[in-house]
Design a protein around this motif. Structure first.
Motif, PDB file in Angstrom:
ATOM      1  N   LEU A  73      13.083  -3.513   0.536  1.00  0.00           N
ATOM      2  CA  LEU A  73      13.205  -2.196   1.167  1.00  0.00           C
ATOM      3  C   LEU A  73      11.979  -1.937   2.027  1.00  0.00           C
ATOM      4  N   TYR A  74      12.158  -2.061   3.311  1.00  0.00           N
ATOM      5  CA  TYR A  74      11.076  -1.876   4.271  1.00  0.00           C
ATOM      6  C   TYR A  74      11.362  -0.654   5.128  1.00  0.00           C
ATOM      7  N   ASP A  75      10.345  -0.208   5.804  1.00  0.00           N
ATOM      8  CA  ASP A  75      10.478   0.961   6.666  1.00  0.00           C
ATOM      9  C   ASP A  75      11.615   0.802   7.668  1.00  0.00           C
ATOM     10  N   TYR A  76      11.751  -0.377   8.273  1.00  0.00           N
ATOM     11  CA  TYR A  76      12.744  -0.535   9.333  1.00  0.00           C
ATOM     12  C   TYR A  76      14.185  -0.357   8.844  1.00  0.00           C
ATOM     13  N   ASN A  77      14.450  -0.637   7.553  1.00  0.00           N
ATOM     14  CA  ASN A  77      15.813  -0.395   7.090  1.00  0.00           C
ATOM     15  C   ASN A  77      15.944   0.939   6.366  1.00  0.00           C
ATOM     16  N   PHE A  93      13.889  13.391  -2.379  1.00  0.00           N
ATOM     17  CA  PHE A  93      12.657  13.260  -3.149  1.00  0.00           C
ATOM     18  C   PHE A  93      12.333  11.778  -3.237  1.00  0.00           C
ATOM     19  N   MET A  94      11.062  11.431  -3.107  1.00  0.00           N
ATOM     20  CA  MET A  94      10.661  10.038  -3.252  1.00  0.00           C
ATOM     21  C   MET A  94       9.381   9.982  -4.083  1.00  0.00           C
ATOM     22  N   ASP A  95       9.387   9.099  -5.068  1.00  0.00           N
ATOM     23  CA  ASP A  95       8.211   8.846  -5.894  1.00  0.00           C
ATOM     24  C   ASP A  95       7.853   7.375  -5.722  1.00  0.00           C
ATOM     25  N   THR A  96       6.576   7.089  -5.615  1.00  0.00           N
ATOM     26  CA  THR A  96       6.159   5.722  -5.317  1.00  0.00           C
ATOM     27  C   THR A  96       5.733   4.949  -6.562  1.00  0.00           C
ATOM     28  N   SER A  97       5.520   3.707  -6.347  1.00  0.00           N
ATOM     29  CA  SER A  97       4.776   2.850  -7.259  1.00  0.00           C
ATOM     30  C   SER A  97       3.634   2.298  -6.411  1.00  0.00           C
ATOM     31  N   SER A  98       2.789   1.484  -6.962  1.00  0.00           N
ATOM     32  CA  SER A  98       1.698   0.917  -6.165  1.00  0.00           C
ATOM     33  C   SER A  98       2.270   0.087  -5.023  1.00  0.00           C
ATOM     34  N   PRO A  99       1.696   0.217  -3.846  1.00  0.00           N
ATOM     35  CA  PRO A  99       2.161  -0.604  -2.720  1.00  0.00           C
ATOM     36  C   PRO A  99       2.037  -2.094  -3.050  1.00  0.00           C
ATOM     37  N   LYS A 100       3.105  -2.831  -2.858  1.00  0.00           N
ATOM     38  CA  LYS A 100       3.121  -4.258  -3.200  1.00  0.00           C
ATOM     39  C   LYS A 100       2.820  -5.153  -1.997  1.00  0.00           C
ATOM     40  N   ASN A 101       3.113  -4.653  -0.782  1.00  0.00           N
ATOM     41  CA  ASN A 101       2.951  -5.468   0.423  1.00  0.00           C
ATOM     42  C   ASN A 101       1.907  -4.867   1.366  1.00  0.00           C
TER      43      ASN A 101
END
Length: 188
Positions: A73-77, A93-101
């Motif tokens: 799941l990337y920004d472009y899609n 609503f969006m909740d994150t996890s630690s950025p992996k990339n």
């Protein structure tokens, strides 16, 4: 799956995948109270693709948790996906996890379609390369976010240039799920 059905939780059988393991996390609590998460990197959360997400016609609220868990799941899609969601007037609503990339907030062009964006303090610092919460919040707003809530653990949360302290009268033994519970309580 059967437990969900037996408890009358609506499921979408169109996306039931028998070729993939369900993600399960094991939480290990260290003596100092810090957590270590052990999980299956081949499980469903890490394998989620946009084609796996189906939104019912009568959907009013969309909650996307653990952003950055899936490398697919990337920004472009996500940008066209969330644009369509907003065109349907669905509250997001969006909740994150630690950025992996090594994602950075400047790369998240879909933020303009998210009504409420949640991250913890550590994730916010990673996303913005900044430690000052006021500056972090400004970076998020400049990037298009409408509402940003930064979870600060035992210190509560930071929202719109203000700290909202946690209740200090509660004795915490284990904070596993505290962030998720906070988001659920906020949404309700």
């Amino acid at each position: 799956y059967n437990d969900l059905k037996n408890n009358r939780i609506r499921t979408n059988e169109d996306i039931l995948r028998k070729d993939m393991e369900t993600s399960v996390s094991i939480v290990l609590i260290q003596e100092d109270g810090e957590r270590i998460l052990v999980g299956n990197k081949e499980g469903s959360v890490r394998q989620l693709k946009l084609s796996d997400i189906k939104i019912d016609e009568d959907c009013k609220i969309l909650v996307f948790a653990s952003m950055f868990s899936s490398p697919y799941l990337y920004d472009y899609n996500l940008n066209p996906f969330y644009k369509e969601i907003k065109e349907r007037n669905i509250l997001t609503f969006m909740d994150t996890s630690s950025p992996k990339n090594h994602e950075k907030v400047r790369d998240l062009t879909f933020l303009k379609y998210i009504d409420y964006f949640f991250c913890n303090e550590e994730e916010a610092i990673q996303l913005c390369d900044e430690t000052d919460l006021h500056q972090i919040e400004e970076i998020f707003y400049y990037s298009g976010a409408r509402n940003v809530i930064i979870k600060c653990g035992k210190n509560g949360c930071y929202f719109r240039n203000q700290y909202y302290p946690a209740d200090r009268n509660i004795f915490c033994v284990d904070s596993t799920g505290a962030g998720d519970s906070f988001v659920a309580g906020f949404i309700i």
